[in-house]
Enzyme design. Sequence first.
Site, PDB file in Angstrom:
ATOM      1  N   PRO A  27       6.153 -37.236 -19.846  1.00 15.44           N
ATOM      2  CA  PRO A  27       6.327 -38.604 -19.353  1.00 15.44           C
ATOM      3  C   PRO A  27       7.800 -38.862 -19.009  1.00 15.44           C
ATOM      4  CG  PRO A  27       6.056 -38.607 -21.736  1.00 15.44           C
ATOM      5  CD  PRO A  27       5.838 -37.190 -21.286  1.00 15.44           C
ATOM      6  N   GLY A  74      11.352 -40.033 -23.973  1.00 14.19           N
ATOM      7  CA  GLY A  74      11.988 -39.462 -25.169  1.00 14.19           C
ATOM      8  C   GLY A  74      11.608 -38.014 -25.432  1.00 14.19           C
ATOM      9  N   LEU A  75      10.911 -37.376 -24.463  1.00 12.56           N
ATOM     10  CA  LEU A  75      10.504 -35.980 -24.668  1.00 12.56           C
ATOM     11  C   LEU A  75      11.339 -35.016 -23.825  1.00 12.56           C
ATOM     12  CD1 LEU A  75       6.598 -36.238 -24.906  1.00 12.56           C
ATOM     13  CD2 LEU A  75       8.313 -36.494 -26.695  1.00 12.56           C
ATOM     14  N   GLY A  76      12.422 -35.509 -23.254  1.00  9.11           N
ATOM     15  CA  GLY A  76      13.348 -34.626 -22.540  1.00  9.11           C
ATOM     16  C   GLY A  76      12.924 -34.295 -21.118  1.00  9.11           C
ATOM     17  N   ALA A 132      15.870 -33.377 -18.590  1.00  7.61           N
ATOM     18  CA  ALA A 132      16.520 -32.095 -18.870  1.00  7.61           C
ATOM     19  C   ALA A 132      15.563 -30.936 -18.588  1.00  7.61           C
ATOM     20  CB  ALA A 132      17.001 -32.051 -20.321  1.00  7.61           C
ATOM     21  N   ASP A 166      19.441 -32.576 -25.657  1.00  5.38           N
ATOM     22  CA  ASP A 166      18.239 -32.303 -24.847  1.00  5.38           C
ATOM     23  C   ASP A 166      18.392 -30.989 -24.080  1.00  5.38           C
ATOM     24  OD1 ASP A 166      17.429 -34.771 -25.706  1.00  5.38           O
ATOM     25  OD2 ASP A 166      16.798 -35.483 -23.731  1.00  5.38           O
TER      26      ASP A 166
END
Length: 322
Positions: free
Chosen positions: A99, A103-105, A108, A150
């Site tokens: 997503p 917040g899951l990187g 990056a 990240d």
Amino acid sequence: MRTPFEVSACGKVILLGEHAVVYGRPALAVPVCGLRAWVRAEPLPEGSGCWIAALDLPETIRLSTAPPDHPLAMAVRLALAHLGLPEPDLRLTLRSDLPIAGGLGSGASVSAALVRAIFRWAGRPADPEVVSALVYEVEKHHHGTPSGIDNTVIAYERPIRFVRGQPPVLLSIARPFTLVIADSGIPSPTRETVAAVRMGWEREPERYERLFDAIAALVREAEACLAAGRIEDLGPLLDANHQLLQELGVSSHHLDHLVRIAREAGALGAKLTGGGRGGNLIALVRPEQATSVAHALQAAGARAIYRTEIPATSPADPSSTR
Ligand code: PMV
């Protein structure tokens, strides 16, 4: 003509230490190997130039005409410049399981996959240290003051302890553990939450420094728990970290509610992960509780629930980053 190929990069979650890590404290992060950004590279006829198609946005750009600060173009340009290569005749097609602003990187991961595609195209090994440094340049441009966590965990694809400005240390994890990751469904750009924390820190430096120190103490305890295989003891540390993140002002009612639901459904501990105010949360669970925790979160309105197993590792592992 060369043959098409595909490369990818993982997502990540921060176990403990987000935000404090921007201020020099340690943080622990693990790759999420099952959620990835993918780049398919297809050679084009001579003179076609380099095109980047992002299927999820959807958007197609030409490298030579994209704005200087376009994040996708920037990752490709940095990789080409590092290798001393001109614009290739290449189509790069990007898709991602991650997503955006969750917040899951995601950012990056996309940059790392693009950098890897250019290295592979050039027939050069994509050394994690180099990939991390190039992705960090993109992150700096788009996230203000990123700590570098990240790009590091994603480039190395290993559980790490990270301190800003230092080489990552591979975590020793004596027993595998299970996380349920749940999306609150509310995108929240990291740049904004990092800026909000900075404003708070400027207003009340002593209070914020105390909160950062308290988070750092939890990180150190958590590292010891992982090394000793005391997974159950990790749960209360995640809970305590969530409370400190609330005090930093980066949680939300919705995240707090979901975290509570996860705990009531039997999670050993739960917290927001990443920038906060939205995005994802993590719940540490015994494997047999993963399904009931996931169902409870779903019933409470979480989207895109994902289960991941973090395998045992040891610093003696030849894949150690040290
Ligand atoms: O929201 P994410 O996945 O980009 O994680 C950000 C982590 C922060 O500590 C909030 C910022 C940083 O640069 O370390």
